[in-house]
Design an enzyme around this catalytic site. Structure first.
Site, PDB file in Angstrom:
ATOM      1  N   SER A  52       0.884  -1.572  -0.085  1.00 26.18           N
ATOM      2  CA  SER A  52      -0.351  -0.016   0.227  1.00 26.18           C
ATOM      3  C   SER A  52       0.783   1.013  -0.201  1.00 26.18           C
ATOM      4  O   SER A  52       2.208   1.417   0.655  1.00 26.18           O
ATOM      5  CB  SER A  52      -0.451   0.129   1.300  1.00 26.18           C
ATOM      6  OG  SER A  52      -1.590   1.256   1.460  1.00 26.18           O
ATOM      7  N   TYR A  62      -1.228  -0.605  10.600  1.00 21.70           N
ATOM      8  CA  TYR A  62      -1.689  -0.605   9.083  1.00 21.70           C
ATOM      9  C   TYR A  62      -0.001  -0.580   7.801  1.00 21.70           C
ATOM     10  O   TYR A  62       0.225  -1.172   7.378  1.00 21.70           O
ATOM     11  CB  TYR A  62      -2.844   0.043   7.916  1.00 21.70           C
ATOM     12  CG  TYR A  62      -2.759  -0.248   7.093  1.00 21.70           C
ATOM     13  CD1 TYR A  62      -3.821  -2.220   6.592  1.00 21.70           C
ATOM     14  CD2 TYR A  62      -2.315   0.105   5.863  1.00 21.70           C
ATOM     15  CE1 TYR A  62      -4.574  -1.984   5.005  1.00 21.70           C
ATOM     16  CE2 TYR A  62      -2.777   0.331   4.247  1.00 21.70           C
ATOM     17  CZ  TYR A  62      -3.474  -1.557   4.214  1.00 21.70           C
ATOM     18  OH  TYR A  62      -3.882  -1.442   2.786  1.00 21.70           O
TER      19      TYR A  62
END
Length: 255
Positions: A145, A158
């Site tokens: 990501s 995350y």
């Protein structure tokens, strides 16, 4: 079809492959001639996806497993050995997020994010390594990501796991190059998936995302799938250890 731009007779494993980016990747592989094993936690989702694709004549099978657990990873490894026998491609796509301020995370929430996003990747790579090593040209693609490259106001754990994937990619690319195993990471920005739908339904957030994206749109799962497929083709045979953003220009955008 030019063999350099196809995946004919390749055998692939894609985790989290019944929705969103994972489903688009698996479909791309199948359309390019690969045989694919899909993984998801929902028995109904796996069954429905397999039925649809098998009716199209595609070579696809599946296993119901939670790869955030050691038992789930072992089940996936056993399924691949028993069903495919060999393996040319591993796509570590499964991921989760809990969006909170750092001080608000519980120990269990923190552990869950790491188990799903990072531990699953590390151990699956270990478990299927002998199968990839036996392939004449193997490829691992980790779905990261842009949150692993820059702060985007998502949960810190995350972003930490996605940043760790980039370093794991570099380490494995070097360590396994002699085994003809290439390893790369793809780092998406906002992609239209079930995971991002609740966020993108907020018109204010959507406007902000689009303002920060030079191409002026949210990505589609197929935008990611095309790059993943390329990284597994013979035409990308000299690309390894890289993290490539699929972000409409977001990470390049300044003032």
């Amino acid at each position: 079809m030019n063999a350099r731009w196809a995946l004919t007779n390749k055998k692939a494993l894609v985790t989290g492959a019944t929705k969103g980016i994972g489903k688009a990747i698996a479909a791309e592989f199948l359309a390019l001639g690969a045989e694919v094993s899909i993984v998801a936690r929902s028995e109904a989702s796996v069954a429905d996806t397999l039925t649809t694709w098998q009716q199209q004549g595609w070579m696809v099978n599946g296993v119901v497993a939670d790869v955030s657990t050691q038992a789930g990873r072992q089940a996936v490894s056993s399924h691949v050995r028993d069903t495919l026998g060999t393996l040319d491609i591993l796509v570590n796509n499964v991921g989760t997020n809990i969006r909170k301020k750092v001080v608000d995370y519980t120990v269990d929430e923190y552990a869950s994010i790491f188990q799903t996003n990072l531990d699953s990747v590390f151990e699956l790579c270990q478990l299927v390594y002998p199968l990839l090593q036996a392939s004449p040209d193997a490829s691992i693609v980790n779905i990261g990501s842009v949150a692993g490259l820059t702060a985007i106001r998502t949960g810190a754990p995350y972003g930490m796991t996605k940043a760790a994937l980039v370093q794991l990619t570099r380490a494995l690319a070097v360590e396994w190059a002699g085994d003809r195993i290439r390893v790369n990471t793809v780092a998406p920005w906002f992609i239209q998936t079930p995971l991002t739908e609740p966020l993108l339904s907020d018109p204010d957030l959507l406007d902000e995302v689009l303002l920060q994206t030079p191409m002026g749109r949210v990505g589609d799962p197929e935008d990611v799938a095309g790059l993943v497929a390329f990284l597994c083709m013979p035409s990308s045979a000299y690309i390894t250890g890289q993290c490539i953003a699929v972000d409409g220009g977001f990470t390049a955008f300044g003032f």
